[in-house]
Design a protein around this motif. Structure first.
Motif, PDB file in Angstrom:
ATOM      1  N   UNK A   8       0.786  -1.230   0.000  1.00 15.56           N
ATOM      2  CA  UNK A   8       0.000   0.000   0.000  1.00 15.56           C
ATOM      3  C   UNK A   8       0.819   1.281   0.000  1.00 15.56           C
ATOM      4  N   UNK A   9       1.932   1.269  -0.625  1.00 12.87           N
ATOM      5  CA  UNK A   9       2.672   2.517  -0.782  1.00 12.87           C
ATOM      6  C   UNK A   9       3.220   2.550  -2.182  1.00 12.87           C
TER       7      UNK A   9
ATOM      8  N   UNK B 171      -5.927  -2.146  -0.843  1.00 11.51           N
ATOM      9  CA  UNK B 171      -4.565  -2.317  -0.331  1.00 11.51           C
ATOM     10  C   UNK B 171      -3.660  -2.961  -1.372  1.00 11.51           C
ATOM     11  N   UNK B 172      -2.383  -2.716  -1.244  1.00  9.03           N
ATOM     12  CA  UNK B 172      -1.410  -3.341  -2.122  1.00  9.03           C
ATOM     13  C   UNK B 172      -1.041  -4.740  -1.660  1.00  9.03           C
TER      14      UNK B 172
ATOM     15  N   UNK C 284      -2.317  -3.658  -8.437  1.00 13.66           N
ATOM     16  CA  UNK C 284      -2.234  -4.750  -7.467  1.00 13.66           C
ATOM     17  C   UNK C 284      -1.143  -4.450  -6.431  1.00 13.66           C
ATOM     18  N   UNK C 285      -0.061  -3.854  -6.881  1.00  8.05           N
ATOM     19  CA  UNK C 285       1.092  -3.651  -6.000  1.00  8.05           C
ATOM     20  C   UNK C 285       0.835  -2.582  -4.948  1.00  8.05           C
ATOM     21  N   UNK C 286       0.256  -1.485  -5.340  1.00  7.08           N
ATOM     22  CA  UNK C 286       0.106  -0.385  -4.371  1.00  7.08           C
ATOM     23  C   UNK C 286      -1.334  -0.190  -3.921  1.00  7.08           C
ATOM     24  N   UNK C 287      -2.248  -0.863  -4.589  1.00  6.21           N
ATOM     25  CA  UNK C 287      -3.653  -0.741  -4.198  1.00  6.21           C
ATOM     26  C   UNK C 287      -4.238   0.601  -4.613  1.00  6.21           C
TER      27      UNK C 287
ATOM     28  N   UNK D 168      -5.477   2.698  -2.698  1.00  4.39           N
ATOM     29  CA  UNK D 168      -4.986   3.716  -1.761  1.00  4.39           C
ATOM     30  C   UNK D 168      -3.622   4.244  -2.154  1.00  4.39           C
TER      31      UNK D 168
END
Lengths: 513, 513
Positions: free
Chosen positions: A28-29, A83-84, B390-393, B395
């Motif tokens: 999530x970043x 979320x990631x 998918x990786x960071x979502x 958000x």
């Protein structure tokens, strides 16, 4: 946390985004730490090598791992979330995408007008993606502006033009559209400003077996599909020049204004070459733009042995040619080539956007070629072809073309030795079109339901091969011909055994039909 | 050696091309040995990591290694030859291409509406290139047909549509063209077959500050640039709905038939957002298709804080949105989104080619989406966006957008503290447009040659920064405004220090002007 609280002042340095991360550095970043990023890319590269390239070219592996759509959707877990995901989970996704995708590099993939893999081109493609620039100005794409011009110039030389113009387009259909728009602009420049209402009804001519993009172009450009006049073809699928002339006269007599003939070098299904010299005579006589859709066949120009198929090509006004097909440059690589030396391409398409094409730049503005395009951002498609060409040389590409012809000949001769295989036409090119009649149908040619039964053979064999994953080849009906296979023989990675396997497998899969 | 002598029977096995090779395995032969190929690719990958990514993102390295065109042409040795080159020479070419290309990933690249690097997306791009398939049928692109639909559906959700249609196009200009063609088809389906001669003169409306692709589309589609009616903008660059209404009435009074309004979310130069809700009212009243060119601004829809800029977007008929810009998905990634649920896209564009879209396939034919496109082969543009998402979502992407706004605010506030910097408008988005007046010009605003002298500042500073390689930022004139800079602040890899450096460097490069 509000955006204001994340003002950069609080997060100095290269890794200034960690404060937004929840649940570890990969969750999530935005992944902006370069070391972590390079690690992910390196791990993904290893998976790509193994799953997509090593396995994808291995005869012991399947050409495709078929799943029905609903099953595949579940397997891939495609939905996107708030979320990631973790590094490991993402690498597994790379693996899954490779696993369930068709292996177009596999020697037993005969399904499309592309196949095989060229590793130099692929390296060029990776570099293109990494450099992530657009082809519009010298300022932002200095290497590629120069490179595109060199590659286009070499392709033009093969056509037989010492000068000219051109551009890489997103595919052959768009290249064909460019031809239609330029031909129209040359005939009626007022269309650019005033639209088609300012001119009489126009007429385009192309063969019955041309690519469907000619009709799509006419529709998209406001000309209308009914104003594309189909010209009859001879038994091998080439345009009949006498019929072209008749159709032109007929259109004129109905009040339309002919402006464009779109000939084809290498038709999609049969691989036929239109007789360019005789078509050029007709175009000259009537003052029409001659475009040649050589998206598929153009690569024969590399071959001293086979370039006679395009005799007369130097008389064309424009040519569409896709090195991503027979030359294996990788999708997409479509050159639109022009004989014009009056800057017609730019005059037809330019909009003079001030934010890109500033007139007070410090370098020669003729290098800002982006206004030739109807796109704004435009992918770099020249590097992969250039690097591949540097790697194998013009002779290497010639060899690639000659080899495809030789393999095709081998396949055809082997086919003739076997019962049940019947060519639709003797191939001019590397499209091998044939029916396969299983044992139960042989000798039944006179029976009433023969055609209906034969029509069902190709779809059934196709389904079986795809579900098994053993190989892939296309089929289609055409005019009054019922479904027949079209095997496209082009990859230099093919062996004789692959072609024998191809025939054996058709027999195996169809023996009980 | 004739082609006949190279019939595959003589060259069994996977390395069947060595007999055509002269001067060693890497010279003048199609590189078809997979092990050698993988080795080349691996070596090239290492160079790409080092030269394009590590150095390309390093603040100690230049943004560009500028060479004038003639010098660069010689340095790169671009010409193509009969013979191929060695492995080592080719790797040096990979290095050179990287060296002399602009580093669009560099934190000090503010020149275009794209910047920065997302490594997940880049991995997706490498995989896309390797799998080398086309997006037309489920048969040949099973993963990507399903994936494209999921990604488009998620983007549509952000627009506010529970259902709809869409397609990835080769760039925002083409997406805008699709909108024009669909709007025309909805209003006058007969254009597809009969052309524009069958209908009255049409009229398109868009703001004076729209992207130039609207005019290019009108020209390309036979509508003509004069039939694109420019609507006035307010001081911040947004379309004035009252003027739109007047222009529509005026066009009608002149006998034209309005069919399309193309609004903009995030104009190219100022980053302005047209007032969609009020424009939608006008479109509803007059029964016009509302297209929103959100190629640049669309990504604000990810942000709860900033999506109000596009209030009313759900009332649009179509939206063009380029995740390759602010979201860093990599060129090209342009989504064309449609509210329509009646299969308008396919009806408008279909040509029903039998060799691709066979009607007797063994799976659900609705998965063969290729006939929605005016292209035939179409690059896979969904995987990179999907993998990054998918990786960071969702958000993580929201954070990316919010951060760009926060950094923009920081730059603007810092600018206001310094003498000589003057904003063109207070930014709504992440385009920071400003003049820089060097010390010699300050206080001279009343002098006769002030505008002429100010107009020369940006080009001179730009030349200096490019020759030095310290950073890149664009400039342009607009209407009666003389040349001003446009800094695009979007990469999450930026730091506060980068933005301070940006201002310092403008001052340094311009101090003596």
């Amino acid at each position: 946390m509000s955006a204001a609280a994340r003002v950069p002042g609080e997060t100095p340095g290269q890794n200034g985004d960690s404060e937004g991360v929840k649940g570890g550095p990969h969750l999530n970043g935005p992944l902006t730490d370069h070391d972590e990023g390079l690690q992910f890319l390196t791990d993904a590269f290893e998976i790509i090598l193994e799953e997509a390239l090593r396995k994808g070219t291995d005869r012991q592996e399947k050409v495709c791992e078929w799943r029905d759509p609903e099953e595949l959707r579940v397997l891939l877990d495609l939905d996107l979330q708030e979320a990631g995901e973790s590094h490991g989970r993402l690498l597994q996704r790379v693996r899954d995408v490779a696993k369930y995708s068709v292996k177009t590099h596999h020697p037993l993939f005969f399904n499309q007008l592309f196949a095989g893999v060229d590793y130099h081109s692929l390296a060029g493609r990776f570099l293109t993606e990494t450099l992530n620039t657009s082809q519009y100005t010298y300022e932002v794409a200095p290497v590629f502006v120069l490179m595109e011009e060199v590659v286009l110039s070499e392709l033009r030389s093969l056509v037989g033009w010492a000068a000219g113009d051109g551009i890489f387009c997103p595919g052959g259909s768009v290249s064909n559209m460019y031809a239609m728009n330029l031909a129209r602009y040359r005939a009626f420049p007022e269309v650019k400003l005033r639209g088609l209402w300012a001119v009489p009804r126009l007429a385009v001519f192309t063969s019955q077996e041309c690519h469907y993009s000619v009709r799509k172009s006419a529709s998209f450009q406001g000309i209308g599909i009914e104003n594309v006049h189909p010209v009859r073809v001879d038994p091998r699928g080439g345009m009949i020049p006498e019929d072209l002339e008749e159709k032109i006269e007929l259109a004129k007599s109905q009040g339309a204004v002919p402006f464009l003939v779109s000939a084809t070098s290498g038709t999609t299904i049969l691989g036929a070459f239109d007789p360019l010299d005789r078509i050029a005579d007709v175009c000259e006589k009537h003052g029409l733009w001659l475009h040649v859709d050589a998206a598929w066949g153009g690569s024969v120009l590399f071959s001293k042995k086979h370039r006679h198929l395009m005799k007369g090509i130097e008389r064309a006004d424009s040519v569409a040619w896709n090195p991503h097909k027979m030359l294996m440059a990788g999708l997409q690589c479509s050159a639109f080539l022009l004989k014009d030396t009056t800057n017609l391409l730019k005059r037809c398409h330019c909009a003079n956007a001030t934010y890109l094409f500033q007139q007070d730049k410090f370098y020669d503005l003729s290098y800002d070629t982006g206004d030739k395009s109807v796109q704004c951002g435009r992918k770099v498609d020249c590097l992969k072809l250039w690097l591949m060409w540097k790697a194998v040389g013009t002779r290497g590409l010639e060899e690639r073309v000659d080899k495809a012809f030789a393999y095709t000949r081998f396949l055809v001769e082997e086919m003739k030795k076997r019962e049940g295989f019947q060519l639709v036409v003797e191939p001019e090119f590397v499209n091998v079109c044939f029916w396969y009649a299983p044992p139960s149908l042989r000798g039944q040619e006179g029976s009433e339901d023969y055609r209906d039964r034969l029509a069902k053979v190709a779809p059934t064999i196709k389904e079986r091969m795809v579900r098994k994953g053993s190989m892939m080849v296309g089929y289609q009906p055409q005019h009054d011909r019922v479904n027949f296979f079209r095997a496209v023989v082009l990859s230099p990675q093919l062996t004789r055994d692959d072609l024998l396997f191809f025939l054996d497998e058709i027999e195996r899969l169809g023996s009980d039909l």
